[in-house]
Design a protein around this motif. Structure first.
Motif: not given
Lengths: 271, 252
Positions: A91, A157, A210-211, A214
């Motif tokens: 990320t 990402s 996004r983390f 992920n």
């Protein structure tokens, strides 16, 4: 028509109303949905009898998961940390790369020309390649282990973060930009003092989101050899150690829910 | 330099149909305080934006601070803007940063890139910015984020930013339109103060006629892009006022 009307009511002429979607159209739509369901399910050999036949095996599987093998908890934690590191590194690398190039995809910075369109296309193309496929590609390049996983996560990402960052930049209030122009500021200074302060909370929020995603991707990447908790899960499955699988699945649940909760709270705090 | 601003037959068109300024000629001397009146859409805002060069005239000549805005290169025009402060109706502050950081952006034109981009301003600049924040009566709000301030306080931050540029000209586009009557007076008093104390030339768009008459000796009026009145306050007759604010049937 007149039979249903009572004698006391005055006679009125009620015209017929034709609905926009006729009954025939409704019937066709319904048939199409049913046909699509049948077509797809027959393609994947969906079979209720087989599902019922499999029920005892499922029950057997679940029964063998009990009691949980608590003794492996320590090594599960070690692998969990690796999964978190995998997701975090992917990320952060993606955010650092996306940040500058997202400005090239923002219409209010780079106009409506070929550059913005090219960047948007690249972001979209990048997003459409799944991290799993990227991981297979990088494994052949740098070998097995967490490193190809990080590369796959980061590259995948970038597409999403770049697009979201560009949208955040495009969404800023134009007033401060005009004010900075009037002060005699250059484009870089306008970005620094008018755009970044407005966009940074969104950058942080999107990066946290996004983390979250992920973490899940990192678990799956572990299954295909990137290490971490996903790798542990396949190992115990292959060795039929279902009581250990229980612990791994439990830790995955806690991990995903914990990260989601934490990230949601942080995002609420920055926006 | 006799005239600080000199417009000669300035016309500004926004294709395809709008003519915002029509053949405007005016001379303004340093140190004047001028109120610009007229209906909304009459060309007041466009006029101010041709003075600081964010808009370029379609025809005619605009000389500001002895420079022909049309003839000078873009870089010089940007450099010229630090001498021209601008105050906006909607304040146009960066709400996510502090009052001090906003006022410091007024110093951008005087500093090298490494300072402005890193945000490491010199102590002199910080002293100057806080001095002006105190001048506008915000000594207790210096480090506060702008979105925590009231509308009146925000407009005063914007004024501090503009005067922190140490401008020779201050342009204000309806600076009180988002504020209540009492705060409007405070804003105009501040502009008047900087005009008197520093000799800054002030041009302010005002849609409230009564305020325009009270605060400025010279009034100019726009109607449909044309300059229809330019003279001292006491020469502005009732007939003239009626003409300026008359709405014709085909305008509605």
């Amino acid at each position: 028509m007149s039979t249903s009307q009572s004698m006391t009511m005055p006679k009125i002429n009620i015209p017929t109303y034709k609905r926009e979607k006729s009954r025939v159209v409704r019937l066709i739509i319904l048939t199409l949905i049913l046909a699509a369901t049948y077509w797809s399910m027959s393609g994947v050999e969906f079979s209720v009898p087989n599902l019922i036949k499999g029920l005892p095996f499922m029950w057997d599987f679940i029964r063998r998961m009990y009691p949980p093998n608590w003794s492996i908890l320590g090594s599960v934690f070690v692998q969990t940390v690796i999964t978190i590191q995998l997701a975090l590194a992917g990320t952060i690398i993606a955010a650092i790369i996306s940040l500058p190039i997202s400005f090239l995809a923002a219409r209010n910075i780079c106009g409506d020309g070929w550059l913005v369109r090219t960047m948007t296309f690249l972001f979209n193309a990048d997003r459409s390649i799944d991290a799993l496929i990227l991981a297979l590609f990088f494994v052949s390049a740098v070998g097995l282990g967490p490193f190809p996983g990080v590369l796959a996560l980061a590259i995948h990402s970038i597409g999403m973060l770049g697009k979201l960052f560009a949208e955040a930049i495009e969404g800023v209030d134009k007033g401060p930009i005009e004010a900075l122009e009037s002060v005699g500021a250059s484009k870089l200074e306008i970005i620094r003092w008018a755009i970044l302060p407005q966009a940074i909370p969104y950058f942080i929020s999107y990066t946290l989101f996004r983390f979250e995603l992920n973490i899940r991707v990192a678990i799956v990447l572990g299954v295909v050899g990137a290490g971490g908790i996903g790798f542990l899960l396949v190992q115990y499955m292959r060795l039929f150690q279902y009581q250990s699988v229980t612990i791994v699945v439990g830790v995955i649940l806690v991990l995903v829910m914990g990260i989601d909760g934490l990230s949601t709270r942080l995002r609420r705090a920055v926006l | 330099m006799i005239n600080i601003i000199e417009a000669t037959n300035v016309t500004k068109r926004f294709p395809p149909k709008v003519t915002a300024l029509q053949n405007v000629s005016i001379k303004i001397e340093p140190g004047e305080f001028i109120a610009i009146i007229g209906l909304s859409g009459a060309g007041k805002s466009t006029f101010l934006r041709t003075i600081n060069g964010t808009l370029t005239p379609t025809e005619g000549k605009m000389r500001v601070l002895d420079k022909d805005l049309k003839a000078i290169p873009n870089k010089e025009r940007i450099a010229l803007r630090r001498k021209i402060g601008f105050i906006f109706q909607q304040f146009n502050l960066v709400k996510q940063i502090s009052a001090l950081d906003n006022v410091l952006t007024g110093r951008i034109g005087y500093n090298p890139h490494w300072r402005t981009l890193s945000g490491i301003y010199s102590q002199d600049d910080i002293n100057l910015a806080t001095y002006y924040l105190r001048e506008v009566g915000l000594s207790d709000k210096i480090e506060q984020r702008v979105d925590q301030l009231s509308g009146g306080q925000q407009q005063r931050v914007a004024i501090a930013r503009a005067v922190c540029q140490e401008p020779e000209i201050l342009l204000a586009d309806e600076p009180m339109a988002s504020l209540d009557p009492k705060l409007s007076e405070i804003v105009l008093q501040l502009l008047q103060k900087f005009n008197r104390d520093r000799g800054i030339t002030v041009l302010v768009n005002i849609h409230v006629l009564e305020l325009a008459r009270r605060y400025s000796r010279r009034i100019i009026a726009f109607k449909k892009g044309a300059l229809v009145f330019d003279g001292p306050n006491d020469k502005l007759t009732n007939e003239e006022i009626e003409n300026i604010y008359k709405i014709e049937d085909n305008d509605i």
